[in-house]
Scaffold this motif. Structure first.
Motif, PDB file in Angstrom:
ATOM      1  N   LEU A 252       0.837  -1.206   0.000  1.00  0.00           N
ATOM      2  CA  LEU A 252       0.000   0.000   0.000  1.00  0.00           C
ATOM      3  C   LEU A 252       0.868   1.250   0.000  1.00  0.00           C
ATOM      4  O   LEU A 252       0.645   2.179  -0.793  1.00  0.00           O
ATOM      5  CB  LEU A 252      -0.908  -0.006   1.226  1.00  0.00           C
ATOM      6  N   LEU A 253       1.874   1.276   0.872  1.00  0.00           N
ATOM      7  CA  LEU A 253       2.735   2.453   0.959  1.00  0.00           C
ATOM      8  C   LEU A 253       3.486   2.681  -0.349  1.00  0.00           C
ATOM      9  O   LEU A 253       3.577   3.816  -0.843  1.00  0.00           O
ATOM     10  CB  LEU A 253       3.720   2.288   2.112  1.00  0.00           C
ATOM     11  N   SER A 254       4.023   1.613  -0.927  1.00  0.00           N
ATOM     12  CA  SER A 254       4.777   1.763  -2.178  1.00  0.00           C
ATOM     13  C   SER A 254       3.866   2.205  -3.317  1.00  0.00           C
ATOM     14  O   SER A 254       4.296   2.964  -4.197  1.00  0.00           O
ATOM     15  CB  SER A 254       5.491   0.456  -2.528  1.00  0.00           C
ATOM     16  N   ALA A 255       2.608   1.747  -3.307  1.00  0.00           N
ATOM     17  CA  ALA A 255       1.671   2.170  -4.353  1.00  0.00           C
ATOM     18  C   ALA A 255       1.421   3.670  -4.269  1.00  0.00           C
ATOM     19  O   ALA A 255       1.374   4.368  -5.289  1.00  0.00           O
ATOM     20  CB  ALA A 255       0.359   1.404  -4.219  1.00  0.00           C
ATOM     21  N   VAL A 256       1.257   4.168  -3.043  1.00  0.00           N
ATOM     22  CA  VAL A 256       1.043   5.607  -2.854  1.00  0.00           C
ATOM     23  C   VAL A 256       2.273   6.394  -3.296  1.00  0.00           C
ATOM     24  O   VAL A 256       2.167   7.407  -4.006  1.00  0.00           O
ATOM     25  CB  VAL A 256       0.707   5.903  -1.376  1.00  0.00           C
ATOM     26  N   LEU A 257       3.455   5.913  -2.895  1.00  0.00           N
ATOM     27  CA  LEU A 257       4.687   6.619  -3.246  1.00  0.00           C
ATOM     28  C   LEU A 257       4.928   6.624  -4.752  1.00  0.00           C
ATOM     29  O   LEU A 257       5.400   7.616  -5.321  1.00  0.00           O
ATOM     30  CB  LEU A 257       5.875   5.976  -2.525  1.00  0.00           C
ATOM     31  N   VAL A 258       4.602   5.513  -5.412  1.00  0.00           N
ATOM     32  CA  VAL A 258       4.769   5.436  -6.861  1.00  0.00           C
ATOM     33  C   VAL A 258       3.782   6.352  -7.572  1.00  0.00           C
ATOM     34  O   VAL A 258       4.121   7.054  -8.522  1.00  0.00           O
ATOM     35  CB  VAL A 258       4.600   3.978  -7.341  1.00  0.00           C
TER      36      VAL A 258
END
Length: 221
Positions: free
Chosen positions: A129-135
């Motif tokens: 979830l965090l990486s999706a937001v950051l991407v």
């Protein structure tokens, strides 16, 4: 090493996922952890949340991949819609996973049934979830480029087409490489965790409704 990471590992994860689902179906019909008197109200809410949020998150990521050009995001209105849906659905999914996984971790009655992979699932999904937001909101892309459309998306499509192309991931920023590996890890362990039946059980029910009774040979799920 590059081939091992970006080609061998993803295909091994898919094989693990397929073999694991077959193993779980034969073992307990995916009902081993998600049903029975040991499931409390919070876990039932978690099951409903994951079944609602996860397909939406998956559909949004697929739609974004298909709508993105080689160096561009989807059109503005589409991007706003996809981002808004993802902002709602992704936290719902992770919250649902937490409601499913945390009670067994703190309950003495079922703690012995919690596997190391169960303990790893929530951190992995939270990282996804965090990486999706950051991407999605990558502030480092000041030149207007959409790096996901240059790295993750072509790589994923090439794997699906059975013509692996690692060029986009070889020199991708660490964030994008980490996200790719996180997704690969989730695919590999999914059927061996408590979440295996979240989507499998409803899918099997739909299939059983579509298949004539005379062709059914496996126990009812």
């Amino acid at each position: 090493m590059i081939i091992a990471i970006w080609v061998v590992l993803p295909y091994a994860a898919v094989v693990s996922c397929a073999a694991g689902h077959l193993w779980r179906y034969r073992r307990d019909g995916f009902r081993g952890y998600l049903y029975g008197p040991h499931i409390d109200k919070a876990q039932r809410i978690g099951i409903a949340a994951v079944r609602t949020g996860f397909p939406v998150v998956f559909a949004v990521r697929v739609a974004e991949m298909l709508a993105s050009g080689p160096h561009t995001r989807p059109e503005h209105d589409i991007q706003v819609l996809l981002s808004a849906v993802q902002i709602v659905a992704a936290p719902v999914t992770v919250a649902g996973v937490a409601l499913i996984l945390i009670p067994p971790l703190i309950s003495a009655d079922v703690r012995h049934r919690v596997t190391p992979l169960d303990r790893l699932t929530l951190p992995l999904l939270s990282a996804a979830l965090l990486s999706a937001v950051l991407v999605t909101f990558d502030g480092s892309a000041t030149d207007g480029r959409y790096r996901a459309a240059e790295t993750l998306f072509p790589w994923a499509r090439s794997l699906l087409n059975l013509h692996p192309d690692t060029s986009g991931m070889d020199h991708a920023p660490l964030l994008y490489q980490a996200r790719g590996l996180i997704v690969v890890a989730i695919i590999a362990i999914w059927p061996y965790t408590r979440l295996a039946g979240i989507l499998s059980v409803p899918t099997l029910r739909l299939l059983r409704q579509a298949v004539p009774a005379s062709y059914r040979s496996a126990p009812t799920v």
